[in-house]
Design an enzyme around this catalytic site. Structure first.
Site, mmCIF file in Angstrom:
data_model
loop_
_atom_site.group_PDB
_atom_site.id
_atom_site.type_symbol
_atom_site.label_atom_id
_atom_site.label_comp_id
_atom_site.label_asym_id
_atom_site.label_seq_id
_atom_site.Cartn_x
_atom_site.Cartn_y
_atom_site.Cartn_z
ATOM 1 N N GLU A 45 0.832 -1.215 0.000
ATOM 2 C CA GLU A 45 0.000 0.000 0.000
ATOM 3 C C GLU A 45 0.862 1.258 0.000
ATOM 4 O OE1 GLU A 45 -3.134 -0.008 -1.119
ATOM 5 O OE2 GLU A 45 -3.659 -1.357 0.511
ATOM 6 N N ASP A 48 2.933 2.198 -4.925
ATOM 7 C CA ASP A 48 2.890 2.217 -6.406
ATOM 8 C C ASP A 48 3.451 3.500 -7.003
ATOM 9 O OD1 ASP A 48 0.626 3.734 -5.687
ATOM 10 O OD2 ASP A 48 -0.680 2.824 -7.198
ATOM 11 N N SER A 138 -16.373 2.691 -0.704
ATOM 12 C CA SER A 138 -15.616 1.651 -0.023
ATOM 13 C C SER A 138 -14.125 1.679 -0.323
ATOM 14 C CB SER A 138 -16.175 0.292 -0.436
ATOM 15 O OG SER A 138 -16.111 0.197 -1.848
ATOM 16 N N GLY A 139 -13.697 2.501 -1.283
ATOM 17 C CA GLY A 139 -12.283 2.484 -1.638
ATOM 18 C C GLY A 139 -11.900 1.217 -2.377
ATOM 19 N N SER A 141 -12.122 1.000 -5.579
ATOM 20 C CA SER A 141 -11.785 1.476 -6.927
ATOM 21 C C SER A 141 -12.938 1.532 -7.915
ATOM 22 C CB SER A 141 -10.645 0.651 -7.536
ATOM 23 O OG SER A 141 -9.479 0.906 -6.853
ATOM 24 N N SER A 142 -14.027 2.164 -7.494
ATOM 25 C CA SER A 142 -15.089 2.392 -8.468
ATOM 26 C C SER A 142 -14.593 3.327 -9.567
ATOM 27 C CB SER A 142 -16.335 2.962 -7.791
ATOM 28 O OG SER A 142 -16.015 4.121 -7.070
ATOM 29 N N SER A 143 -13.723 4.306 -9.214
ATOM 30 C CA SER A 143 -13.261 5.227 -10.253
ATOM 31 C C SER A 143 -12.389 4.506 -11.278
ATOM 32 C CB SER A 143 -12.551 6.436 -9.654
ATOM 33 O OG SER A 143 -11.514 6.042 -8.818
ATOM 34 N N GLU A 175 -7.150 10.149 -14.514
ATOM 35 C CA GLU A 175 -7.436 10.434 -13.093
ATOM 36 C C GLU A 175 -6.487 11.526 -12.582
ATOM 37 O OE1 GLU A 175 -9.131 7.554 -10.861
ATOM 38 O OE2 GLU A 175 -8.860 8.628 -8.985
ATOM 39 N N ASP A 187 -4.580 0.749 -9.202
ATOM 40 C CA ASP A 187 -6.011 0.443 -9.312
ATOM 41 C C ASP A 187 -6.407 0.143 -10.754
ATOM 42 O OD1 ASP A 187 -5.777 1.199 -6.720
ATOM 43 O OD2 ASP A 187 -6.905 3.057 -6.912
#
Ligand code: GLA
Length: 400
Positions: A45, A48, A138-139, A141-143, A175, A187
């Site tokens: 985490e 990246d 929720s984090g 990664s919908s984006s 993004e 992501d």
């Protein structure tokens, strides 16, 4: 990205889109359906954008779209999750600039613009309806899923020659530049390269990756959502990125490296005295230790050593809490309750932090008790409920 609404009673996403498309755009003749997944990161985490390793996997949850081309240059976008925003319109014969008027549609429109910047001008407009199944804020990664999905739709509909890696890079560029979130590649890469029952061991410095089977015989992958609203994520995330860059800049005055990911713990400690500011020192220590933990965790998984994998997950959470400071009370309470719970091999926050979810590995027969005890503990301390999901590792973008 704004939270998406979870589908109730699990109706068929295709059906939902079909109905919505007819209602909003008149009829649904000739539409085509596509899907791209969200992701959960198992370990690695905030590594990246530091040239380190990550180990995410794609989920069966994600974003669906129904799309149909038009004969003019108008793009009309509609989301079942944001019905109140109505139809959002743009013209693809011109450069697109992000705008508050585009609301959630800044994500897909950023992709259209990024294609354009790469010389792939969209030849006609289109009508599109999105429907997301990623739980509220929720984090997971919908984006990234909507970005990769939009790129995949354009590739499939107009025949653009873009690889999975291109889809990930286009999503990240969009993004960063269209949506102002200075995210790394994880992501979008996880969404574009998803493979059923496998996690993706990615070296973000080279984009070399390996699909690693996730065999959890007798155990389940569990996600627990804090249900915390996390409005400050983007600015705090961008701050962490700047602090890491500052650490790198200082270290480069004494050691020849391109990223923090090139350092192991021993080399780091030989040079870290150059980091006088305690905050900058701790940010760098996390980036270095987390990268090494990720490499060790993948080795452990390959050796079927889930116990070591779980211990490294716990250590990851502690480092994200103390050194990187991206957890929050809600995430800590969830993780700590899980560590105390029976049958748990490991638990940690996942994603950007400041809210969102934890991910854990829990023994099959302990799952129900786990949800009960952790859930009660969380409710008592925080005052509202956490939500639990047992998730499956799914494939990448696809036609449905
Ligand atoms: C967010 C970003 C990713 C990554 C994670 C933290 O999800 O989009 O690029 O940095 O946070 O690991």
């Amino acid at each position: 990205m704004e939270p998406q609404t979870t589908c109730k009673n699990n109706p068929d996403p295709k059906e939902i889109i079909l109905n919505s498309f007819s209602k909003v755009f008149g009829d649904s003749n000739g539409i085509r359906f596509f899907f791209a997944p969200g992701r959960v990161n198992l370990i690695g985490e905030h590594t990246d954008y530091n040239g380190g390793h990550v180990f995410p996997c794609a989920l069966n949850l994600g974003t669906y779209a129904g799309i149909r081309t038009r004969t003019d240059s108008i793009i009309r976008l509609y989301s079942v999750n944001f019905e109140k925003d109505g139809i959002i319109e743009a013209d693809c014969s011109k450069d697109l600039v992000s705008s508050p008027n585009y609301k959630w549609a800044n994500y897909p429109l950023g992709i259209v613009q990024t294609f354009r910047l790469r010389g792939m001008t969209i030849p006609t407009g289109f009508d599109i309806v999105f429907y997301g199944t990623i739980p509220n804020g929720s984090g997971l990664s919908s984006s990234a899923s909507i970005e990769v999905l939009t790129g995949y739709c354009l590739k499939m509909i107009y025949g653009f020659d873009v690889s999975s890696q291109d889809l990930a890079l286009i999503g990240q560029y969009s993004e960063n530049h269209f949506n102002g979130m200075n995210c790394g590649i994880m992501d979008q890469f996880a969404s574009a390269f998803g493979k059923k029952d496998h996690a993706i061991f990615l070296d973000t410095a080279t984009l070399q990756y390996e699909h690693v089977p996730v065999k959890l015989d007798g155990y389940k992958l569990l996600i627990a959502n804090t249900n915390k609203k996390h409005e400050l994520t983007t600015s705090a995330y961008n701050d962490r990125r700047r602090e890491s860059e500052e650490a790198l800049r200082l270290l480069q005055t004494v050691v020849d490296i391109k990223s923090l990911g090139e350092l192991d713990e021993e080399t780091f400690s030989n040079y870290s005295s150059v980091l006088k500011d305690d905050v900058i020192f701790r940010r760098a220590r996390h980036a270095v230790s987390e990268n090494q933990r990720t490499i060790k965790a993948v080795k452990a998984l390959n050796n079927n050593d889930l116990v070591t994998f779980g211990r490294l997950m716990n250590e990851s959470h502690i480092s994200l809490d103390r050194d990187y400071e991206v957890t929050c009370e809600e995430l800590n309470i969830l993780a700590e309750a899980q560590w105390r719970s029976e049958g748990v091999l490991g638990a940690r926050m996942t994603g950007g932090g400041f809210g969102g979810c934890t991910v854990s590995i829990v023994k099959d027969e302990a799952v129900e008790n786990f949800k009960k005890t952790v859930g009660e503990n969380y409710l008592k301390k925080i005052g509202y409920e956490a939500t639990f999901y047992t998730v499956e590792i799914g494939g990448g973008p696809r036609v449905i």
